[in-house]
Design a protein around this motif. Structure first.
Motif, mmCIF file in Angstrom:
data_model
loop_
_atom_site.group_PDB
_atom_site.id
_atom_site.type_symbol
_atom_site.label_atom_id
_atom_site.label_comp_id
_atom_site.label_asym_id
_atom_site.label_seq_id
_atom_site.Cartn_x
_atom_site.Cartn_y
_atom_site.Cartn_z
ATOM 1 N N TRP A 122 -7.130 8.893 13.578
ATOM 2 C CA TRP A 122 -6.042 8.143 14.212
ATOM 3 C C TRP A 122 -6.046 8.293 15.732
ATOM 4 O O TRP A 122 -5.545 7.412 16.447
ATOM 5 C CB TRP A 122 -4.686 8.579 13.648
ATOM 6 C CG TRP A 122 -4.206 7.692 12.561
ATOM 7 C CD1 TRP A 122 -4.193 7.935 11.216
ATOM 8 C CD2 TRP A 122 -3.688 6.357 12.714
ATOM 9 N NE1 TRP A 122 -3.704 6.863 10.521
ATOM 10 C CE2 TRP A 122 -3.381 5.878 11.414
ATOM 11 C CE3 TRP A 122 -3.458 5.533 13.800
ATOM 12 C CZ2 TRP A 122 -2.859 4.609 11.205
ATOM 13 C CZ3 TRP A 122 -2.936 4.258 13.588
ATOM 14 C CH2 TRP A 122 -2.644 3.823 12.308
ATOM 15 N N MET A 139 8.565 3.692 13.065
ATOM 16 C CA MET A 139 7.758 3.387 11.893
ATOM 17 C C MET A 139 8.573 2.459 10.988
ATOM 18 O O MET A 139 9.471 2.899 10.263
ATOM 19 C CB MET A 139 7.395 4.669 11.151
ATOM 20 C CG MET A 139 6.434 5.551 11.911
ATOM 21 S SD MET A 139 4.797 4.793 11.972
ATOM 22 C CE MET A 139 3.908 5.999 12.983
ATOM 23 N N GLY A 148 0.505 3.201 3.433
ATOM 24 C CA GLY A 148 1.128 2.556 4.582
ATOM 25 C C GLY A 148 0.784 3.248 5.889
ATOM 26 O O GLY A 148 -0.379 3.441 6.232
ATOM 27 N N PHE A 149 1.828 3.653 6.608
ATOM 28 C CA PHE A 149 1.634 4.348 7.873
ATOM 29 C C PHE A 149 1.968 5.836 7.774
ATOM 30 O O PHE A 149 2.261 6.484 8.772
ATOM 31 C CB PHE A 149 2.485 3.692 8.970
ATOM 32 C CG PHE A 149 1.963 2.374 9.442
ATOM 33 C CD1 PHE A 149 0.777 2.299 10.161
ATOM 34 C CD2 PHE A 149 2.636 1.197 9.181
ATOM 35 C CE1 PHE A 149 0.292 1.078 10.616
ATOM 36 C CE2 PHE A 149 2.167 -0.023 9.627
ATOM 37 C CZ PHE A 149 0.993 -0.089 10.347
ATOM 38 N N TRP A 150 1.922 6.404 6.560
ATOM 39 C CA TRP A 150 2.171 7.839 6.415
ATOM 40 C C TRP A 150 1.266 8.649 7.344
ATOM 41 O O TRP A 150 1.715 9.577 8.017
ATOM 42 C CB TRP A 150 1.918 8.275 4.973
ATOM 43 C CG TRP A 150 3.083 8.229 4.045
ATOM 44 C CD1 TRP A 150 3.275 7.353 3.014
ATOM 45 C CD2 TRP A 150 4.222 9.108 4.021
ATOM 46 N NE1 TRP A 150 4.458 7.630 2.354
ATOM 47 C CE2 TRP A 150 5.059 8.702 2.956
ATOM 48 C CE3 TRP A 150 4.614 10.187 4.803
ATOM 49 C CZ2 TRP A 150 6.257 9.343 2.650
ATOM 50 C CZ3 TRP A 150 5.813 10.825 4.499
ATOM 51 C CH2 TRP A 150 6.615 10.404 3.438
ATOM 52 N N SER A 151 -0.025 8.345 7.326
ATOM 53 C CA SER A 151 -0.956 9.124 8.142
ATOM 54 C C SER A 151 -0.711 8.894 9.622
ATOM 55 O O SER A 151 -0.829 9.819 10.437
ATOM 56 C CB SER A 151 -2.405 8.791 7.782
ATOM 57 O OG SER A 151 -2.675 7.412 7.968
ATOM 58 N N ALA A 152 -0.356 7.669 9.987
ATOM 59 C CA ALA A 152 -0.035 7.385 11.387
ATOM 60 C C ALA A 152 1.184 8.175 11.830
ATOM 61 O O ALA A 152 1.261 8.657 12.973
ATOM 62 C CB ALA A 152 0.211 5.894 11.582
ATOM 63 N N PHE A 187 5.185 0.380 14.597
ATOM 64 C CA PHE A 187 4.121 0.245 13.610
ATOM 65 C C PHE A 187 4.662 -0.582 12.444
ATOM 66 O O PHE A 187 5.705 -0.235 11.874
ATOM 67 C CB PHE A 187 3.692 1.616 13.085
ATOM 68 C CG PHE A 187 2.820 2.398 14.020
ATOM 69 C CD1 PHE A 187 1.481 2.636 13.718
ATOM 70 C CD2 PHE A 187 3.313 2.912 15.212
ATOM 71 C CE1 PHE A 187 0.673 3.360 14.565
ATOM 72 C CE2 PHE A 187 2.520 3.639 16.072
ATOM 73 C CZ PHE A 187 1.180 3.865 15.751
ATOM 74 N N CYS A 188 3.942 -1.656 12.066
ATOM 75 C CA CYS A 188 4.396 -2.500 10.958
ATOM 76 C C CYS A 188 3.269 -3.444 10.557
ATOM 77 O O CYS A 188 2.190 -3.435 11.158
ATOM 78 C CB CYS A 188 5.646 -3.288 11.347
ATOM 79 S SG CYS A 188 5.395 -4.452 12.714
ATOM 80 N N THR A 189 3.517 -4.289 9.559
ATOM 81 C CA THR A 189 2.570 -5.340 9.206
ATOM 82 C C THR A 189 2.817 -6.563 10.096
ATOM 83 O O THR A 189 3.907 -6.717 10.661
ATOM 84 C CB THR A 189 2.732 -5.767 7.737
ATOM 85 O OG1 THR A 189 4.020 -6.375 7.570
ATOM 86 C CG2 THR A 189 2.585 -4.580 6.782
ATOM 87 N N ALA A 218 -1.177 -3.473 10.829
ATOM 88 C CA ALA A 218 -2.177 -3.250 9.777
ATOM 89 C C ALA A 218 -1.637 -3.850 8.491
ATOM 90 O O ALA A 218 -0.491 -4.298 8.420
ATOM 91 C CB ALA A 218 -2.468 -1.763 9.592
ATOM 92 N N PRO A 251 -8.549 5.164 7.631
ATOM 93 C CA PRO A 251 -8.371 4.208 8.745
ATOM 94 C C PRO A 251 -9.699 3.917 9.433
ATOM 95 O O PRO A 251 -10.076 4.547 10.398
ATOM 96 C CB PRO A 251 -7.409 4.947 9.680
ATOM 97 C CG PRO A 251 -7.708 6.394 9.446
ATOM 98 C CD PRO A 251 -8.135 6.536 8.009
#
Length: 431
Positions: A122, A139, A148-152, A187-189, A218, A251
């Motif tokens: 990341w 987020m 989803g964006f857990w790792s982000a 952060f979103c789609t 993403a 990612p």
């Protein structure tokens, strides 16, 4: 104690390696990975039966069997939660599963070491997206089992950002959180970036006034589709950064600042390209299915995985530094491609045209079969005049006549995660 994250300088150094040195590094990482997981990982021990280590070249690796999503949806070994699980479950710290959009969800477990690897990758994305220590990051997604964006989220904490968790909040509440706390980054789609702007406008809140500097997108191709990207950037008056990843592999893709496509993060992934649905390698620039090997995950490794993502790869020249670049990012998915009266159609092709019309808030595509011929209809929330112009543009751009109908405002579904705008009724139409 966790090892320190890679620095920006380390990440830039890796990207600047000449191709021969990069492939040497990939082979070293690959051999280390295989030595760690075999024979403990029964899935790959059986798939790669007879493999002798170390591998002498990446070409030797390319002769091994593929991994498919169907492999991962099989029943795990007794006592295991994931099909490709290497060690007993007690050694794992994270549980995730895919959305199940195309069938049974795939379970993926992460060890602490694997999760640390996600944090490191990341940093490349944050660097390219200009996400800085001290940024206030919203987020805007629901915190469920889908990765989803857990790792982000965790990587941004490590980077020194202030995280604003939007899970469980309404869209308006998320916008109010961004406004009240001076958010810098969201952060979103792509679909949800458009939805937030729509909800804001309906409540007298212009998202362009929120001061968001960066949207990191993403989950859908939209971040690399010029019309979608430009529409989002215009609504928010912010820069848009695309990236790509998957629960199964991590990612893997990083957008460029100009929005022309995605670079594969080859310090951590091996990429291969094949003609869709075949074992025949694709030529550079040819429409190809992306096959990825993740070099950083040992708990649930993913090797030679057929992603079903369709791309056009541009390789650096011999001895030229830089990663493989995918013009236009992810162009579609092999399992989403439709052949309508001899024309290949991807959802992204329709999306690219519709998003050129700013008055269209939402749309839906329905595919049916009539008199043995596939038919496509498009519903748009807009005027009859806009529907007519969209139909003309689609016919000119795609060479295909598509009926476009205006529908009432707010009559079509909205999406927080991946948009589900395509309804394929052909199987039902044939009965």
């Amino acid at each position: 104690m966790n090892p320190p994250l890679d620095s920006a300088a380390e990440r830039r150094h890796l990207e600047a390696l000449p191709r021969a040195e990069l492939e040497k590094l990939q082979l070293q990482q690959l051999n280390a990975l295989l030595a760690d997981i075999l024979p403990a990982n029964r899935f790959y021990a059986e798939k790669f039966a007879g493999l002798k280590l170390p591998l002498a070249s990446l070409a030797e690796f390319a002769r091994l069997p593929f991994t498919t999503k169907q492999d991962f949806t099989a029943t795990p070994q007794p006592g295991m939660l994931a099909v490709n699980q290497t060690w007993p479950t007690e050694r794992y710290a994270r549980y995730h599963q895919t959305s199940g959009t195309h069938g049974r969800p795939v379970v993926v477990l992460e060890t602490r070491g694997d999760w640390r690897w996600w944090m490191n990758v990341w940093q490349s994305i944050f660097e390219a997206a200009d996400v800085r220590a001290g940024d206030r990051v919203l987020m805007a997604f629901s915190f469920g089992p889908f990765i989803g964006f857990w790792s982000a989220f965790d990587a941004a904490v490590e980077r020194g950002c202030l995280l604003l968790p939007g899970g469980g909040l309404s869209t308006l509440a998320r916008l109010e959180m961004a406004r009240a706390n001076g958010a810098d980054v969201i952060f979103c789609t792509p679909s949800y970036a458009l939805r937030m702007a729509e909800v804001g406008a309906s409540h007298g809140l212009n998202v362009a006034t929120l001061g968001i500097r960066q949207l990191v997108l993403a989950g859908e191709p939209g971040g690399s589709i010029p019309s979608v990207r430009q529409r989002i950037a215009s609504l928010w008056q912010a820069h848009v950064h695309d990236h790509a990843g998957a629960t199964e592999v991590g990612p893997w893709g990083n957008g460029d600042r100009a929005g022309r496509g995605l670079s594969i993060i080859e310090s951590d992934f091996i990429a291969e390209f094949f003609q869709p649905g075949t074992d025949t390698p694709a030529a550079p620039g040819e429409l190809a299915e992306l096959v990825l090997t993740c070099l950083g995950r040992r708990g649930c490794p993913c090797l030679r995985y057929r992603t079903q993502d369709l791309v056009r790869a541009r390789n650096p020249a011999v001895n030229e530094p830089g990663y493989v670049f995918l013009d236009g990012g992810i162009l579609g998915r092999a399992d989403d491609m439709l052949v309508i009266r001899g024309v290949n159609i991807f959802p992204s092709s329709i999306d690219a045209v519709v998003r050129e019309f700013p008055d269209i808030a939402e749309y839906r595509v329905t595919v049916t079969t009539q008199q043995a011929m596939d038919q496509v209809t498009l519903e748009v929330e807009g005027s009859a005049a806009a529907a007519h112009h969209i139909a003309e543009t689609l016919r000119s751009r795609l060479g295909l006549k598509i009926d476009v109908f205006p529908v009432e405002a707010d009559s079509l579904p909205r999406f927080e995660g991946k948009g589900k705008r395509w309804i394929d009724q052909r199987a039902r139409s044939n009965h």
